[in-house]
Design a protein around this motif. Structure first.
Motif, short mmCIF file in Angstrom:
data_model
loop_
_atom_site.label_atom_id
_atom_site.label_comp_id
_atom_site.label_asym_id
_atom_site.label_seq_id
_atom_site.Cartn_x
_atom_site.Cartn_y
_atom_site.Cartn_z
N ASP A 201 2.56 -14.96 -5.02
CA ASP A 201 2.94 -13.55 -4.86
C ASP A 201 2.49 -12.73 -6.08
OD1 ASP A 201 4.02 -14.04 -2.38
OD2 ASP A 201 6.11 -13.85 -3.00
N GLN A 202 2.61 -13.32 -7.28
CA GLN A 202 2.17 -12.62 -8.49
C GLN A 202 0.67 -12.39 -8.46
OE1 GLN A 202 3.67 -15.42 -11.39
NE2 GLN A 202 5.54 -14.25 -11.76
N VAL A 203 -0.08 -13.42 -8.05
CA VAL A 203 -1.53 -13.29 -7.95
C VAL A 203 -1.90 -12.16 -6.99
CG1 VAL A 203 -3.64 -14.42 -7.09
CG2 VAL A 203 -2.06 -15.68 -8.57
N MET A 204 -1.25 -12.12 -5.84
CA MET A 204 -1.57 -11.10 -4.84
C MET A 204 -1.15 -9.71 -5.30
SD MET A 204 -3.30 -12.83 -2.79
CE MET A 204 -3.67 -11.46 -1.69
N PHE B 138 -7.38 -3.74 -5.81
CA PHE B 138 -7.88 -3.38 -4.47
C PHE B 138 -6.74 -2.75 -3.67
CE2 PHE B 138 -10.66 -6.70 -5.99
CZ PHE B 138 -11.93 -6.27 -5.60
N PRO B 139 -6.39 -1.50 -4.01
CA PRO B 139 -5.27 -0.85 -3.30
C PRO B 139 -5.65 -0.54 -1.85
CG PRO B 139 -6.37 0.70 -4.79
CD PRO B 139 -6.97 -0.65 -5.06
N GLY B 140 -4.62 -0.42 -1.04
CA GLY B 140 -4.82 -0.01 0.35
C GLY B 140 -4.63 -1.11 1.36
N TYR B 141 -4.66 -2.38 0.88
CA TYR B 141 -4.52 -3.50 1.81
C TYR B 141 -3.06 -3.99 1.92
CZ TYR B 141 -9.60 -3.65 1.54
OH TYR B 141 -10.92 -3.32 1.58
N GLY B 142 -2.22 -3.49 1.03
CA GLY B 142 -0.80 -3.85 1.09
C GLY B 142 -0.47 -5.23 0.56
N TRP B 143 -1.37 -5.79 -0.26
CA TRP B 143 -1.15 -7.17 -0.72
C TRP B 143 0.10 -7.32 -1.57
CZ3 TRP B 143 -6.92 -7.93 -2.56
CH2 TRP B 143 -7.73 -8.05 -1.43
N GLU B 144 0.54 -6.21 -2.19
CA GLU B 144 1.75 -6.30 -3.00
C GLU B 144 2.98 -6.60 -2.15
OE1 GLU B 144 1.28 -2.12 -1.62
OE2 GLU B 144 -0.07 -3.62 -2.48
N SER B 145 2.90 -6.31 -0.85
CA SER B 145 4.03 -6.59 0.04
C SER B 145 3.70 -7.63 1.11
CB SER B 145 4.52 -5.30 0.72
OG SER B 145 3.46 -4.68 1.42
#
Length: 205
Positions: free
Chosen positions: A152-155, A162-169
């Motif tokens: 999760d930290q890596v993502m 690379f914003p916009g893909y929602g990887w933080e969530s």
């Protein structure tokens, strides 16, 4: 619902396997990012209360448990890259990550308990597969927590680049928002090209 316990490990100890490592991976299903595995050898005298399959815990509880594990257990986390996933396949890549996690432990284990029904090829030490291991074995549950938090930290870090893909969530999993972004923003270097939704966008007619 029953919770994981230390029965499998105690049985192994009785058979002479003193250092028993639980091994689990996270990230087989996402369209982006590495697959991550962890290996954990618990200290029988300092097993944190509340260890469970990472999917059954809140993020706050996972973090608190990991801090306790890092104080008392031997914990190693490793990855297999997107390039390795595309070169081999996701199953083999997850096994590569598992082997790396075991090799990263401070001291080699005597036995590895592998979550799932397959033992990685080339492991180089005694191992047993444990189906639904993160629900049965405390060591595997501990590994599931360490692997999930680290991936999760890596993502989250990749999401900043690379914003916009929602990887933080969504951690790279194929949510509708992620699929929409893939179509609208395109494929990044961190997308798994061998996975069908990504492949289809790259090679659409």
């Amino acid at each position: 619902m029953s919770k994981p316990d230390y029965t499998i490990e105690q049985s192994a100890h009785a058979q002479g396997y003193l250092r028993v490592a639980g091994v689990d991976e996270v990230g087989r299903g996402p369209l982006a990012g590495p697959v991550t595995a962890a290996a954990v050898v618990l200290d029988p005298d300092h097993i944190p209360d509340g260890l469970n399959d990472s999917k059954k815990l809140t993020a706050k509880k996972r973090q608190a448990l990991l801090e306790q594990l890092l104080d008392h257990a031997d914990v190693s986390v490793a990855h297999a890259s997107v390039a390795e996933i595309d070169e081999h396949n996701i199953l083999r890549a997850s096994h590569i990550a598992m082997i790396r996690a075991l090799e990263g432990l401070k001291n080699p284990p005597d036995l590895a308990l592998i979550d799932g029904n397959l033992i990685p090829k080339g492991l180089g030490l005694p191992a047993r597969s444990v189906i639904k291991g993160d629900a049965l074995s405390l060591s595997i549950a501990a590994a599931s927590i360490a692997a999930k938090i680290r991936r999760d930290q890596v993502m989250w870090d990749l999401a900043q680049q690379f914003p916009g893909y929602g990887w933080e969530s969504n951690a790279g999993y194929p949510t509708q928002a992620h699929r929409d972004a893939l179509r609208n923003l395109g494929v990044t270097p961190h997308h798994r090209r061998s996975f069908k939704p990504v492949h289809n966008i790259l090679y659409q007619e």
